[in-house]
Structure formats: structure tokens, C-alpha cells
Design an enzyme around this catalytic site. Structure first.
Site, PDB file in Angstrom:
ATOM      1  CG  HIS A  99      -2.016   1.015   1.088  1.00 62.15           C
ATOM      2  ND1 HIS A  99      -1.790   2.351   1.314  1.00 62.15           N
ATOM      3  CD2 HIS A  99      -3.313   0.902   0.718  1.00 62.15           C
ATOM      4  CE1 HIS A  99      -2.923   3.015   1.097  1.00 62.15           C
ATOM      5  NE2 HIS A  99      -3.864   2.155   0.729  1.00 62.15           N
ATOM      6  CD  GLU A 168      -5.538   1.474  -3.115  1.00 57.49           C
ATOM      7  OE1 GLU A 168      -6.713   1.462  -2.743  1.00 57.49           O
ATOM      8  OE2 GLU A 168      -4.600   1.624  -2.324  1.00 57.49           O
TER       9      GLU A 168
HETATM   10  P1  PGA Z   1      -9.794   5.786  -0.102  1.00 65.91           P
HETATM   11  O1  PGA Z   1      -8.579   4.783   0.247  1.00 65.91           O
HETATM   12  O2  PGA Z   1     -10.928   4.950  -0.600  1.00 65.91           O
HETATM   13  O3  PGA Z   1     -10.102   6.461   1.206  1.00 65.91           O
HETATM   14  O4  PGA Z   1      -9.292   6.732  -1.137  1.00 65.91           O
HETATM   15  C1  PGA Z   1      -8.276   3.687  -0.564  1.00 65.91           C
HETATM   16  C2  PGA Z   1      -7.064   2.983  -0.037  1.00 65.91           C
HETATM   17  O5  PGA Z   1      -6.148   3.635   0.486  1.00 65.91           O
HETATM   18  O6  PGA Z   1      -6.966   1.745  -0.129  1.00 65.91           O
END
Ligand code: PGA
Length: 246
Positions: A99, A168
Site C-alpha cells: 500500500h 491505486e
Molecule cells: P480511499 O482509500 O478509498 O479512502 O481513497 C483507498 C485505499 O487507500 O486503499
């Protein structure tokens, strides 16, 4: 969206305590009432709640995952750390690795690779996060970064059946901004092209909410969502699921 199982992964980050868990009954009920639809709900709470959640999810279709682990498969003198088999032991079936919030704290592709290998050995399914920063995007480095994160993160890993990719974009996490449709279609295709025949499931994460999910669900080749902020509120989480599956 494909017609395979659609994934809804809740990343609770460093939020939640035992009192938070009562709100999950709404989600359990929702899942029981929607048995026909093909979707998976996976909650990744802080480690302190994994055991309680997995007990609560017994006899339901909901599953539990962790958010990170130490790279060592064995026990060791690593103060404050837990390894993947300890997490499995308390009920985790999945684990988020790579992450960007952890990359920001110094996690390198090499370290993530070691963690993934250890989690594979444990038998966990890995939600492997990749994504470019705003600076990288602005300098047209997105594909280069994703390629490098995938190659280095999955180096020497032959068995990819336990891997789920979560794309992401760092600039989208927690900002309310999502990629433009065309951009996202291209990027997901690029990620897919990095794998030969058996490409993994690909999730999208970054500011997914009830207002933008109608748009996001139309992007081809996405198998579900990794949801941060909106997953902490059961009503908002259910709203996302409903809008996606209907
Ligand atoms: P968010 O976070 O939906 O608050 O943007 C996603 C994540 O960090 O996995």
C-alpha cells in the site's frame, strides 16, 4: 466489470475498535439477503480486530484480511511486528501488501517482494497495491512505475494464483479525485498486458464512493474495488456494493 466474482475490499487503515464492530451487522444482513449475486466482501481491519471480525463472520460469506506483515515467515526478534502466519492464525485469509501509505514510510519494492513471498507460503491471498504518484503521472511515468512495481514486487514468484492486483493511483487516495475514464481504461489494460495468460484479478482503489461507482463499474477488466474511507461506514459501503451489482 466482468461476470466473475466482484470484490469489495474494505481497507480500514488505522481506524476502528471493538465498538465499531456492531455496525457490521448491517453488512452481514445485506450479504445474507443477496445470496444470488456473485460478490465477495473482505474486511481488512487493524490487526487488533482481526480475531473479533473473523469470529463475527463465522457462518457468513464475509472474509477477513490484514493490512501488512513482516517479511519473515519464521518467528523472530522483531519488536512490534507480526508475520503472515500469525495473521492467518487469527483468521486472516487475505493481506494487503505494498500500500502506498506503507511505501511512503520506506517500504521498497524489494521488501514488498519478500513480504509477498512469505504471505504466499502462508497461504494468504495477496492484495498487491501498485500506483503512481501525482508527480510521476504529470511526468508521464505511470506505465514505467507500474511496470517496475509489478516486476520487482513479483520477482521470482511463479505461482500467481494467490495474487490480486489493486491499482491505486496515489493522488486519488483520500482526495475524492478519480482518474478520467479513458486514462483508467488504458492503465488497467497496461497492467493486464504485464501478465501472460493467467493475469490476476485487478481491483481499482482510490476515493471509491457511492457517487462515482456507477462510472467506475463500467471500466472493462476491473474485478472490484479496494475501498478506504467509505468502507468505514456500513451504509456507504453497502451503497457502493448495491450500485455495483445492480
Ligand atoms: P480511499 O482509500 O478509498 O479512502 O481513497 C483507498 C485505499 O487507500 O486503499
Amino acid at each position: 466489470m466482468t461476470n466473475k466474482y466482484i470484490y469489495f475490499v474494505a481497507n480500514w487503515k488505522m481506524f476502528g475498535d471493538l465498538r465499531t464492530l456492531n455496525s457490521l451487522d448491517k453488512v452481514i444482513k445485506f450479504s445474507k439477503n443477496n445470496k444470488k449475486n456473485k460478490f465477495k466482501i473482505i474486511y481488512c481491519p487493524p490487526n487488533t480486530l482481526i480475531r473479533s471480525l473473523s469470529k463475527r463472520f463465522k457462518k457468513t460469506k464475509l472474509e477477513v484480511g490484514a493490512q501488512n506483515c513482516h517479511y519473515s515467515y519464521e518467528y523472530g526478534a522483531y519488536t512490534g511486528q507480526v508475520n503472515s502466519s500469525m495473521l492467518k492464525n487469527v483468521g486472516a485469509k487475505y493481506i494487503i501488501l505494498g500500500h502506498s501509505e506503507n511505501r511512503l514510510l520506506g517500504e521498497t519494492n524489494r521488501l514488498i517482494n519478500l513480504k509477498i513471498k512469505s504471505a504466499i507460503k502462508t497461504g494468504l491471498k495477496i492484495i498487491f497495491c501498485i500506483g503512481e504518484t501525482l508527480k510521476e503521472k504529470k511526468t508521464n511515468k505511470t506505465n514505467q512505475i507500474l511496470k517496475s512495481q509489478i516486476e520487482k514486487g513479483l520477482k521470482l514468484i511463479k505461482k500467481k494464483s494467490q495474487i490480486i492486483i489493486a491499482y491505486e493511483p496515489v493522488w486519488s487516495i483520500g482526495t475524492g479525485i478519480i482518474p478520467k475514464e479513458k486514462e483508467l481504461i488504458k492503465t488497467i489494460l497496461f497492467i493486464k498486458s504485464r501478465f501472460k495468460k493467467n493475469y490476476p484479478k485487478i481491483l481499482y482503489g482510490g476515493s471509491v464512493n457511492g457517487d462515482n461507482v456507477d462510472k467506475l463499474k463500467k471500466i472493462p477488466n476491473i474485478d472490484g474495488f479496494l475501498i478506504g474511507g467509505a468502507s468505514q461506514n456500513s451504509k456507504k459501503f453497502i451503497d457502493i456494493i448495491k450500485k455495483t451489482i445492480n
